[in-house]
Design a protein around this motif. Structure first.
Motif, PDB file in Angstrom:
ATOM      1  N   ILE A  14      22.229  41.158  -9.981  1.00 30.11           N
ATOM      2  CA  ILE A  14      21.033  40.834  -9.190  1.00 30.11           C
ATOM      3  C   ILE A  14      20.744  39.325  -9.225  1.00 30.11           C
ATOM      4  CG2 ILE A  14      19.939  43.115  -9.365  1.00 30.11           C
ATOM      5  CD1 ILE A  14      18.131  41.782 -11.603  1.00 30.11           C
ATOM      6  N   GLY A  15      21.776  38.555  -9.570  1.00 30.47           N
ATOM      7  CA  GLY A  15      21.611  37.093  -9.579  1.00 30.47           C
ATOM      8  C   GLY A  15      20.815  36.587 -10.767  1.00 30.47           C
ATOM      9  N   ALA A  16      20.638  37.437 -11.797  1.00 30.93           N
ATOM     10  CA  ALA A  16      19.829  37.037 -12.959  1.00 30.93           C
ATOM     11  C   ALA A  16      20.678  37.024 -14.232  1.00 30.93           C
ATOM     12  CB  ALA A  16      18.638  37.982 -13.117  1.00 30.93           C
ATOM     13  N   GLY A  17      21.964  36.760 -14.067  1.00 29.91           N
ATOM     14  CA  GLY A  17      22.867  36.748 -15.218  1.00 29.91           C
ATOM     15  C   GLY A  17      22.618  35.550 -16.124  1.00 29.91           C
ATOM     16  N   ALA A  18      23.124  35.643 -17.344  1.00 33.68           N
ATOM     17  CA  ALA A  18      23.076  34.524 -18.302  1.00 33.68           C
ATOM     18  C   ALA A  18      24.494  34.400 -18.852  1.00 33.68           C
ATOM     19  CB  ALA A  18      22.071  34.813 -19.404  1.00 33.68           C
ATOM     20  N   SER A  19      25.254  33.452 -18.297  1.00 28.67           N
ATOM     21  CA  SER A  19      26.666  33.338 -18.673  1.00 28.67           C
ATOM     22  C   SER A  19      26.907  32.161 -19.599  1.00 28.67           C
ATOM     23  CB  SER A  19      27.539  33.104 -17.434  1.00 28.67           C
ATOM     24  OG  SER A  19      27.365  34.125 -16.493  1.00 28.67           O
ATOM     25  N   MET A  46      31.622  45.497 -15.363  1.00 33.39           N
ATOM     26  CA  MET A  46      31.396  44.047 -15.247  1.00 33.39           C
ATOM     27  C   MET A  46      31.890  43.528 -13.907  1.00 33.39           C
ATOM     28  SD  MET A  46      29.706  41.921 -16.843  1.00 33.39           S
ATOM     29  CE  MET A  46      29.132  40.912 -15.487  1.00 33.39           C
ATOM     30  N   ALA A  47      33.061  44.003 -13.476  1.00 34.36           N
ATOM     31  CA  ALA A  47      33.565  43.561 -12.170  1.00 34.36           C
ATOM     32  C   ALA A  47      32.577  43.965 -11.073  1.00 34.36           C
ATOM     33  CB  ALA A  47      34.939  44.169 -11.908  1.00 34.36           C
ATOM     34  N   SER A  48      32.059  45.179 -11.168  1.00 35.99           N
ATOM     35  CA  SER A  48      31.098  45.645 -10.142  1.00 35.99           C
ATOM     36  C   SER A  48      29.868  44.740 -10.110  1.00 35.99           C
ATOM     37  CB  SER A  48      30.632  47.078 -10.427  1.00 35.99           C
ATOM     38  OG  SER A  48      31.732  47.923 -10.514  1.00 35.99           O
ATOM     39  N   ALA A  49      29.371  44.384 -11.295  1.00 36.34           N
ATOM     40  CA  ALA A  49      28.171  43.534 -11.351  1.00 36.34           C
ATOM     41  C   ALA A  49      28.460  42.167 -10.731  1.00 36.34           C
ATOM     42  CB  ALA A  49      27.713  43.373 -12.803  1.00 36.34           C
ATOM     43  N   LEU A  50      29.611  41.592 -11.060  1.00 40.20           N
ATOM     44  CA  LEU A  50      29.941  40.256 -10.530  1.00 40.20           C
ATOM     45  C   LEU A  50      30.150  40.303  -9.019  1.00 40.20           C
ATOM     46  CD1 LEU A  50      32.367  39.004 -13.332  1.00 40.20           C
ATOM     47  CD2 LEU A  50      30.113  38.056 -12.774  1.00 40.20           C
ATOM     48  N   ILE A  51      30.833  41.337  -8.565  1.00 39.04           N
ATOM     49  CA  ILE A  51      31.101  41.440  -7.124  1.00 39.04           C
ATOM     50  C   ILE A  51      29.789  41.593  -6.356  1.00 39.04           C
ATOM     51  CG2 ILE A  51      32.123  42.950  -5.349  1.00 39.04           C
ATOM     52  CD1 ILE A  51      34.489  43.378  -7.367  1.00 39.04           C
ATOM     53  N   LYS A  52      28.935  42.469  -6.868  1.00 39.11           N
ATOM     54  CA  LYS A  52      27.645  42.689  -6.201  1.00 39.11           C
ATOM     55  C   LYS A  52      26.846  41.381  -6.151  1.00 39.11           C
ATOM     56  CE  LYS A  52      23.870  45.968  -6.441  1.00 39.11           C
ATOM     57  NZ  LYS A  52      23.125  46.837  -7.331  1.00 39.11           N
ATOM     58  N   GLY A  53      26.824  40.690  -7.297  1.00 33.53           N
ATOM     59  CA  GLY A  53      26.030  39.453  -7.393  1.00 33.53           C
ATOM     60  C   GLY A  53      26.555  38.360  -6.485  1.00 33.53           C
ATOM     61  N   CYS A  54      27.873  38.157  -6.468  1.00 31.37           N
ATOM     62  CA  CYS A  54      28.362  37.019  -5.683  1.00 31.37           C
ATOM     63  C   CYS A  54      28.439  37.328  -4.196  1.00 31.37           C
ATOM     64  CB  CYS A  54      29.647  36.413  -6.259  1.00 31.37           C
ATOM     65  SG  CYS A  54      31.083  37.424  -6.176  1.00 31.37           S
TER      66      CYS A  54
END
Ligand code: NDP
Ligand code: A1CAB
Length: 316
Positions: free
Chosen positions: A159-164, A25-33
């Motif tokens: 990839i900027g397509a999250g649903a939080s 999850m951290a990797s996904a957030l870091i990549k996205g932001c």
């Protein structure tokens, strides 16, 4: 922390973004932001458990990597902290932090750890929790000077397509709390969409937003497998299945399709595909016979109930 926190662009004076836990999850957030320039690489700090993981991050060009969260706290006293460890280990992580140098702002992405538990465990050491007079009279979700916000992102944040989803408790005694809330919202929006919801709805929302990508991957895989069983090539089947799911989701979300998500029923869209006496309705019949909708609903309920159970366990 200053108002700079809302215009984080990685320049000097901006508080660093500290990820406690450097897994999926951290990797996904870091990549996205990073992709959206919300934060620059040199303003990201990651803490992991093992040297092996630390090395992996360093090899990707991250210089601020720790295997000791205490050292990290000392070095970054005014950072934005994002709790990305598993719920089962978070108490062990935070109970080692010195009581008088706890972070002022924490975003927790952990499933199954309610605000009240976070607040109690982040703001007081375990020993104090048991003994302190204040433990019994602490404010429910915000203790001391720490603002804690729960955010439930998903892997598509990469990839900027999250649903939080996000929930928090306002506390007027905390200076600049609106700034923290805005920061959390900006952070979530930079990696996708965000729904602000009351905490009592957090677990079912977690199941749909956080967990369902795994089930959707299974669904796409099953579509492809079915077509492969009937002779279609694997690559074509995978691409077709993924694009069909993406297009269907876009039709639900984009009113240009003629569908109004606020007022209309999904059946309207489904019926447009089912030609009378055709192929699709045969598939609908087969899915219904095999309990498709019920299976999906049960998956959502199971994930949400698991988070309820985790909340009970982490509160102890
Ligand atoms: N995966 C997802 O799609 C989503 C996950 N979440 C939440 O994110 C959190 C993390 O999940 P996920 O990323 O999947 O899990 P991972 O297992 O991929 O990552 C966990 C990370 O925590 C690190 N860690 C473990 N112990 C410590 C410690 N004592 N100090 C510092 N770091 C530590 C691990 O380090 P090491 O690598 O060295 O072992 C690892 O980097 C969970 O709470 C989950 O509920 C929320 C939404 C979606
Ligand atoms: O499986 C989990 O517990 C986490 C939370 C949502 C998605 N992954």
């Amino acid at each position: 922390m200053t108002v700079n926190v809302v215009s984080n662009n990685g320049s000097s004076g901006i508080p660093p973004l500290v990820f406690i836990g450097g897994g999926n999850m951290a990797s996904a957030l870091i990549k996205g932001c990073e992709k959206k320039n919300f934060v620059s690489k040199n303003n990201i700090v990651v803490s992991v458990q093992t040297e092996k993981s630390a090395e992996k991050w360093r090899k990707q060009g991250y210089e601020n990597v720790f295997t000791n969260t205490l050292e990290m706290l000392e070095k970054y006293p005014t950072a934005v902290y994002i709790l990305c460890v598993k719920p089962q280990v978070f108490e062990e992580v935070v109970s080692s932090w010195p009581v008088n140098s706890r972070p002022k702002f924490i975003l927790s992405v952990m499933a199954g750890v309610p605000l009240k538990t976070l607040s109690g465990k982040v703001s007081f050491s375990r020993q104090q929790n048991l003994n302190s007079f204040y433990f019994f009279f602490q404010l429910p979700f915000v203790s001391g000077n720490t603002t804690i916000i729960r955010l439930m992102p998903n892997v598509a944040s990469s990839i900027g397509a999250g649903a939080s989803t996000m929930c928090y408790e306002r506390n007027s005694t905390i200076e600049n709390q609106e700034i923290y809330i805005k920061y959390a919202r900006d952070f979530a929006e930079c990696v996708g969409t965000v729904e602000i919801i009351p905490e009592r709805c957090f677990n079912p929302a977690m199941a749909i937003g956080g967990s369902s990508p795994a089930w959707t991957f299974m669904y796409i895989e099953s579509l492809a497998d079915g077509a492969v069983a009937q002779g279609l090539g694997r690559s074509e089947a995978k691409r077709l299945a993924a694009q069909a799911v993406l297009g269907a989701a876009q039709m639900v979300l984009d009113s240009e399709s003629g569908f109004d998500i606020e007022t209309q029923h999904f059946g309207l869209l489904k019926d447009k595909v089912c030609s009378p006496g055709g192929t699709t309705i045969e598939g609908v019949r087969t899915l219904e016979k095999n309990g498709f909708r019920s299976a999906v609903m049960e998956a959502v309920i199971a994930a949400s109930s698991k988070a309820d159970d985790m909340a009970k366990a982490t509160a102890k």
